[in-house]
Scaffold this motif. Structure first.
Motif, PDB file in Angstrom:
ATOM      1  N   ALA A  88     -20.125  11.472   4.587  1.00 25.64           N
ATOM      2  CA  ALA A  88     -20.673  10.921   5.823  1.00 25.64           C
ATOM      3  C   ALA A  88     -21.089   9.469   5.624  1.00 25.64           C
ATOM      4  CB  ALA A  88     -21.868  11.753   6.277  1.00 25.64           C
ATOM      5  N   HIS A  89     -21.758   9.207   4.493  1.00 28.16           N
ATOM      6  CA  HIS A  89     -22.178   7.830   4.219  1.00 28.16           C
ATOM      7  C   HIS A  89     -20.969   6.911   4.046  1.00 28.16           C
ATOM      8  CE1 HIS A  89     -26.380   8.488   4.265  1.00 28.16           C
ATOM      9  NE2 HIS A  89     -26.418   9.286   3.182  1.00 28.16           N
ATOM     10  N   GLY A  90     -19.946   7.453   3.373  1.00 25.49           N
ATOM     11  CA  GLY A  90     -18.738   6.642   3.143  1.00 25.49           C
ATOM     12  C   GLY A  90     -18.080   6.260   4.457  1.00 25.49           C
ATOM     13  N   LEU A  91     -17.907   7.260   5.333  1.00 26.76           N
ATOM     14  CA  LEU A  91     -17.276   6.985   6.629  1.00 26.76           C
ATOM     15  C   LEU A  91     -18.136   6.042   7.456  1.00 26.76           C
ATOM     16  CD1 LEU A  91     -15.026   7.631   8.646  1.00 26.76           C
ATOM     17  CD2 LEU A  91     -16.495   9.451   9.539  1.00 26.76           C
ATOM     18  N   ASP A  92     -19.435   6.309   7.424  1.00 24.87           N
ATOM     19  CA  ASP A  92     -20.373   5.484   8.159  1.00 24.87           C
ATOM     20  C   ASP A  92     -20.231   4.010   7.742  1.00 24.87           C
ATOM     21  OD1 ASP A  92     -22.334   5.698  10.125  1.00 24.87           O
ATOM     22  OD2 ASP A  92     -23.873   5.200   8.634  1.00 24.87           O
ATOM     23  N   GLY A  93     -20.167   3.808   6.418  1.00 24.00           N
ATOM     24  CA  GLY A  93     -20.044   2.432   5.906  1.00 24.00           C
ATOM     25  C   GLY A  93     -18.780   1.783   6.404  1.00 24.00           C
ATOM     26  N   VAL A  94     -17.661   2.523   6.313  1.00 25.55           N
ATOM     27  CA  VAL A  94     -16.382   1.931   6.725  1.00 25.55           C
ATOM     28  C   VAL A  94     -16.383   1.600   8.214  1.00 25.55           C
ATOM     29  CG1 VAL A  94     -13.928   2.411   7.036  1.00 25.55           C
ATOM     30  CG2 VAL A  94     -15.062   3.043   4.902  1.00 25.55           C
ATOM     31  N   VAL A  95     -16.824   2.594   9.031  1.00 27.60           N
ATOM     32  CA  VAL A  95     -16.773   2.406  10.482  1.00 27.60           C
ATOM     33  C   VAL A  95     -17.652   1.236  10.907  1.00 27.60           C
ATOM     34  CG1 VAL A  95     -17.391   3.434  12.688  1.00 27.60           C
ATOM     35  CG2 VAL A  95     -16.141   4.760  10.994  1.00 27.60           C
ATOM     36  N   HIS A  96     -18.877   1.204  10.384  1.00 28.46           N
ATOM     37  CA  HIS A  96     -19.766   0.148  10.842  1.00 28.46           C
ATOM     38  C   HIS A  96     -19.378  -1.210  10.312  1.00 28.46           C
ATOM     39  CE1 HIS A  96     -22.236   3.618  11.990  1.00 28.46           C
ATOM     40  NE2 HIS A  96     -22.557   2.811  12.989  1.00 28.46           N
ATOM     41  N   ARG A  97     -18.856  -1.227   9.092  1.00 26.02           N
ATOM     42  CA  ARG A  97     -18.418  -2.525   8.567  1.00 26.02           C
ATOM     43  C   ARG A  97     -17.262  -3.054   9.419  1.00 26.02           C
ATOM     44  NH1 ARG A  97     -17.119  -1.136   3.603  1.00 26.02           N
ATOM     45  NH2 ARG A  97     -14.877  -1.365   3.867  1.00 26.02           N
ATOM     46  N   MET A  98     -16.308  -2.182   9.747  1.00 29.06           N
ATOM     47  CA  MET A  98     -15.157  -2.633  10.539  1.00 29.06           C
ATOM     48  C   MET A  98     -15.570  -3.025  11.941  1.00 29.06           C
ATOM     49  SD  MET A  98     -12.192  -0.034   9.283  1.00 29.06           S
ATOM     50  CE  MET A  98     -10.895  -0.702  10.269  1.00 29.06           C
ATOM     51  N   ALA A  99     -16.577  -2.293  12.492  1.00 30.76           N
ATOM     52  CA  ALA A  99     -17.015  -2.620  13.845  1.00 30.76           C
ATOM     53  C   ALA A  99     -17.665  -3.992  13.882  1.00 30.76           C
ATOM     54  CB  ALA A  99     -17.997  -1.571  14.340  1.00 30.76           C
ATOM     55  N   GLN A 100     -18.338  -4.358  12.788  1.00 31.58           N
ATOM     56  CA  GLN A 100     -19.013  -5.653  12.776  1.00 31.58           C
ATOM     57  C   GLN A 100     -18.072  -6.791  12.426  1.00 31.58           C
ATOM     58  OE1 GLN A 100     -22.188  -4.853  10.097  1.00 31.58           O
ATOM     59  NE2 GLN A 100     -23.411  -3.777  11.638  1.00 31.58           N
ATOM     60  N   GLU A 101     -16.960  -6.458  11.802  1.00 30.88           N
ATOM     61  CA  GLU A 101     -16.030  -7.522  11.427  1.00 30.88           C
ATOM     62  C   GLU A 101     -15.349  -8.086  12.656  1.00 30.88           C
ATOM     63  OE1 GLU A 101     -13.337  -5.928   8.634  1.00 30.88           O
ATOM     64  OE2 GLU A 101     -14.720  -6.152   6.941  1.00 30.88           O
TER      65      GLU A 101
END
Lengths: 194, 130
Positions: free
Chosen positions: A56-69
């Motif tokens: 969950a943390h891994g997916l969370d990191g990827v999704v939010h990082r990509m959303a902010q990029e």
């Protein structure tokens, strides 16, 4: 949170039994507990639940990082492409945009907008005169120039004709290399020094 | 440069094989662009749309840097004759008619000397930088 158990329950596979983790817990519930920060004692100690929480943390990191990029190409590339395309598209010369130049060594042509800019520039350099539009027609090798100008208040309008004509003829011969057979001048406005 | 298709070399032992030489369009275009850039008053050559887009693609995907640029020059070789078209930029202060003639003479001389072709040079002055 990425997964909503209630949404999943109404999804196409609603009546299918969801495969639980090896410890018997539902991964979606564990993810929700992790997101809310409300892990129970089992979830804190169980290696299977810990792996699900890490997912969950891994997916969370990827999704939010990509959303902010901001997925924009590097500015240099964008600028290069746009500049090159716009330059060439706007500068693409059509046959009717060209004046023929008299060259003994082969066919030679000159961009009509560029020639008009040269003549306008020549008039702009004159004291008390500003060029506005300049239209050039060609008959054989000779040019017919129709130019509109604005004059500074106080400039002798009677002499404008002679001055502008002389300037256009000279610029045509010296800068363009094309003889000017006729000059039509229209004074369209007056301006004053502030 | 490439051998003309259809030219059948004779292979008589002891005799030199029959050989033809054909100079390609791109060779002439590159030579013409190089010669034109050397003419005083030429501020640059303007690539056409295809060349500009290929140039952009080249900067993105990487390209060979060791070729002479042909931007702004196109050529068609037929038989012993080459038709060259050049699009050049100049600066205010150079007489456009004289500049066009100077480019035609320079390009014609250099391409002719290098390739042995008869050359017709068509010059378009696309802009006068002020």
């Amino acid at each position: 949170m990425a997964l909503d158990p209630s949404a999943a329950a109404t999804g196409p596979g609603a009546d299918e039994q969801i495969e639980p983790l090896a410890c018997g817990r539902d991964a979606a519930v564990v993810w929700d507990h992790a997101a809310d920060g409300m892990l129970d004692e089992h979830e804190r100690g169980c290696p299977h639940c810990a792996a699900a929480i890490a997912d969950a943390h891994g997916l969370d990191g990827v999704v939010h990082r990509m959303a902010q990029e901001q997925p924009l190409p590097p500015p240099s590339l964008m600028d290069t492409v746009m500049e090159a395309v716009l330059d060439t598209v706007t500068a693409e010369l059509r046959p009717q945009d060209l004046l023929a130049l008299d060259s003994p060594a082969g066919p030679a042509r000159l961009s009509r907008p560029a020639a008009a800019r040269v003549l306008r520039h020549a008039v702009d350099r004159m004291d008390g005169m500003r060029a506005r539009s300049c239209r050039i027609e060609q008959d054989g090798v000779h040019l017919t120039v129709a130019i509109t100008v604005t004059a500074r208040f106080g400039v002798d309008l009677a002499s404008v004709t002679a001055r502008v004509r002389q300037m256009v003829v000279a610029a045509g011969e010296q800068a363009l290399g094309a003889p000017v057979a006729r000059v039509d001048i229209t004074v369209v406005d007056l301006w004053d020094e502030p | 440069m490439s051998a003309t298709p259809g030219a059948t070399p004779r292979t008589t032992p002891g005799a030199a094989p029959r050989t033809t030489l054909h100079v390609g369009d791109l060779v002439v275009a590159r030579l013409a662009a190089r010669a034109a850039r050397g003419v005083p008053g030429v501020a640059g050559l303007r690539p056409d749309l295809t060349q500009a887009l290929l140039g952009v693609a080249g900067t993105v995907f990487g390209q060979q840097r060791d070729t002479l640029p042909a931007d702004g020059a196109t050529a068609v070789v037929e038989g012993g004759h080459a038709d060259v078209s050049l699009t050049v930029l100049t600066r205010l202060g150079h007489n456009c008619r004289d500049l066009a003639a100077a480019v035609q003479r320079a390009v014609s001389a250099e391409v002719g000397a290098y390739t042995g072709l008869q050359v017709t040079v068509r010059v378009t002055i696309a802009d006068v930088l002020i």
